[in-house]
Design a protein around this motif. Structure first.
Motif, short mmCIF file in Angstrom:
data_model
loop_
_atom_site.label_atom_id
_atom_site.label_comp_id
_atom_site.label_asym_id
_atom_site.label_seq_id
_atom_site.Cartn_x
_atom_site.Cartn_y
_atom_site.Cartn_z
N GLU A 1 0.85 -1.19 0.00
CA GLU A 1 0.00 0.00 0.00
C GLU A 1 0.89 1.24 0.00
O GLU A 1 1.91 1.30 0.67
N VAL A 2 0.48 2.24 -0.76
CA VAL A 2 1.17 3.53 -0.76
C VAL A 2 0.11 4.60 -0.50
O VAL A 2 -0.85 4.73 -1.25
N ARG A 3 0.32 5.33 0.60
CA ARG A 3 -0.60 6.41 0.98
C ARG A 3 0.22 7.49 1.68
O ARG A 3 1.14 7.18 2.43
N LEU A 4 -0.10 8.72 1.42
CA LEU A 4 0.57 9.83 2.11
C LEU A 4 -0.43 10.48 3.06
O LEU A 4 -1.55 10.77 2.67
N SER B 1 10.52 10.60 5.53
CA SER B 1 9.65 11.77 5.43
C SER B 1 8.97 12.14 6.74
O SER B 1 8.65 13.31 6.96
N THR B 2 8.76 11.18 7.64
CA THR B 2 8.15 11.54 8.93
C THR B 2 9.11 12.38 9.77
O THR B 2 8.69 12.99 10.75
N ALA B 3 10.37 12.45 9.38
CA ALA B 3 11.37 13.26 10.09
C ALA B 3 11.58 14.62 9.42
O ALA B 3 12.44 15.38 9.84
N ILE B 4 10.80 14.90 8.37
CA ILE B 4 10.93 16.17 7.65
C ILE B 4 9.72 17.02 8.00
O ILE B 4 8.57 16.67 7.67
N ILE B 5 9.97 18.11 8.67
CA ILE B 5 8.89 18.96 9.18
C ILE B 5 8.04 19.48 8.03
O ILE B 5 8.55 20.04 7.06
N GLY B 6 6.73 19.26 8.15
CA GLY B 6 5.78 19.74 7.16
C GLY B 6 5.58 18.82 5.97
O GLY B 6 4.75 19.10 5.10
N MET B 7 6.31 17.70 5.90
CA MET B 7 6.25 16.81 4.73
C MET B 7 5.14 15.78 4.86
O MET B 7 5.05 15.09 5.87
N ASP B 8 4.29 15.69 3.83
CA ASP B 8 3.35 14.58 3.77
C ASP B 8 4.17 13.30 3.66
O ASP B 8 5.22 13.28 3.01
N SER B 9 3.70 12.24 4.30
CA SER B 9 4.52 11.04 4.39
C SER B 9 3.66 9.79 4.47
O SER B 9 2.52 9.84 4.91
N LYS B 10 4.30 8.68 4.08
CA LYS B 10 3.69 7.40 4.42
C LYS B 10 3.67 7.35 5.95
O LYS B 10 4.65 7.74 6.59
N PRO B 11 2.58 6.90 6.55
CA PRO B 11 2.50 6.90 8.02
C PRO B 11 3.25 5.73 8.65
O PRO B 11 2.68 4.85 9.28
N ILE B 12 4.57 5.74 8.43
CA ILE B 12 5.46 4.74 8.99
C ILE B 12 6.67 5.49 9.54
O ILE B 12 7.27 6.31 8.84
N ILE B 13 7.03 5.21 10.77
CA ILE B 13 8.16 5.87 11.40
C ILE B 13 9.44 5.12 11.01
O ILE B 13 9.56 3.92 11.27
N ASP C 1 12.41 24.66 -1.04
CA ASP C 1 12.27 24.31 -2.46
C ASP C 1 12.46 22.81 -2.67
O ASP C 1 11.71 22.17 -3.42
N ALA C 2 13.47 22.24 -2.03
CA ALA C 2 13.72 20.80 -2.15
C ALA C 2 12.56 20.00 -1.56
O ALA C 2 12.14 18.99 -2.13
N ARG C 3 12.03 20.47 -0.43
CA ARG C 3 10.89 19.80 0.20
C ARG C 3 9.69 19.78 -0.75
O ARG C 3 9.04 18.75 -0.93
N LEU C 4 9.41 20.92 -1.35
CA LEU C 4 8.27 21.01 -2.27
C LEU C 4 8.47 20.15 -3.50
O LEU C 4 7.54 19.50 -3.98
N GLU C 5 9.69 20.12 -4.01
CA GLU C 5 9.99 19.28 -5.18
C GLU C 5 9.83 17.80 -4.83
O GLU C 5 9.27 17.02 -5.62
N TYR C 6 10.30 17.41 -3.67
CA TYR C 6 10.16 16.01 -3.24
C TYR C 6 8.69 15.64 -3.10
O TYR C 6 8.27 14.56 -3.53
N LEU C 7 7.91 16.53 -2.55
CA LEU C 7 6.48 16.27 -2.40
C LEU C 7 5.82 16.09 -3.78
O LEU C 7 4.98 15.21 -3.96
N LYS C 8 6.23 16.90 -4.76
CA LYS C 8 5.70 16.76 -6.13
C LYS C 8 6.02 15.38 -6.69
O LYS C 8 5.18 14.74 -7.32
N VAL C 9 7.25 14.94 -6.47
CA VAL C 9 7.67 13.62 -6.96
C VAL C 9 6.80 12.53 -6.34
O VAL C 9 6.32 11.63 -7.03
N LYS C 10 6.60 12.62 -5.02
CA LYS C 10 5.80 11.61 -4.32
C LYS C 10 4.35 11.62 -4.81
O LYS C 10 3.77 10.55 -5.07
N LYS C 11 3.77 12.81 -4.96
CA LYS C 11 2.37 12.90 -5.39
C LYS C 11 2.19 12.47 -6.85
O LYS C 11 1.13 11.96 -7.21
#
Length: 176
Positions: free
Chosen positions: A9-12, A46-58, A136-146
């Motif tokens: 499963e992949v979910r953010l 991603s759960t260690a990146i402040i403000g980042m949507d993430s898979k809910p796994i620590i 900027d890198a955070r936003l770019e990474y989020l685009k890649v994930k989405k």
């Protein structure tokens, strides 16, 4: 806070500050049940990146001196707190997971055992720190994930492959 994903499963989920609290709770349990010291246990992913949507796994990085020859009490200590060693084969890394129950269908945490302050350790810490300090890198990474999620909500290996070029580009910045 709801943690966990089923196999493939992949979910953010939207960023949740409780993820950091959960990391600290597990870190304390690792310290109490193994011979791993405080500074060798770090939040990653991603759960260690402040403000980042993430898979809910620590994701937790644990550093040892030698991945091919480490104290087996670490394995038994991690098992005491609910982590099982996975059969995942990754260079320079041993992976453990915690599940919601004995059906072993929903993973909530990963421990990535790696050699302390060697290449993999340094890359993972650099990635986390770089994205935490660079919007900027955070936003770019989020685009890649989405972008992946627009195509599919399954296939964790495909999801990881989809992000690989971005992740490696950040690793390379850390080597400059």
């Amino acid at each position: 806070m709801r943690l966990g994903l089923k196999k493939d499963e992949v979910r953010l989920d939207a960023y949740n500050p409780e993820w950091r609290n959960e990391f600290h709770r597990v870190k304390n349990a690792i310290i109490e049940n193994t011979n791993i010291v405080d500074h060798r246990i770090e939040p990653i992913g991603s759960t260690a990146i402040i403000g980042m949507d993430s898979k809910p796994i620590i994701d937790i990085l644990v550093g040892v001196d030698d991945i091919s020859n480490f104290d087996e009490r670490i394995v038994s200590g991690l098992k005491n707190i609910g982590f099982l060693r996975l059969k995942v084969q990754r260079p320079g890394e041993i992976v453990f997971a915690r599940f919601t129950d004995e059906t072993y269908t929903v993973k909530t945490h990963f421990i990535h055992l790696a050699e302390y302050q060697k290449e993999l350790w340094n890359n993972l810490i650099y990635f986390r720190d770089y994205l935490n300090s660079n919007e900027d890198a955070r936003l770019e990474y989020l685009k890649v994930k989405k972008a992946y999620l627009k195509m599919s909500s399954t296939g964790i290996n495909d999801y990881t492959d989809h992000k690989e070029d971005f992740v490696k580009s950040i690793f390379e910045l850390g080597k400059m």
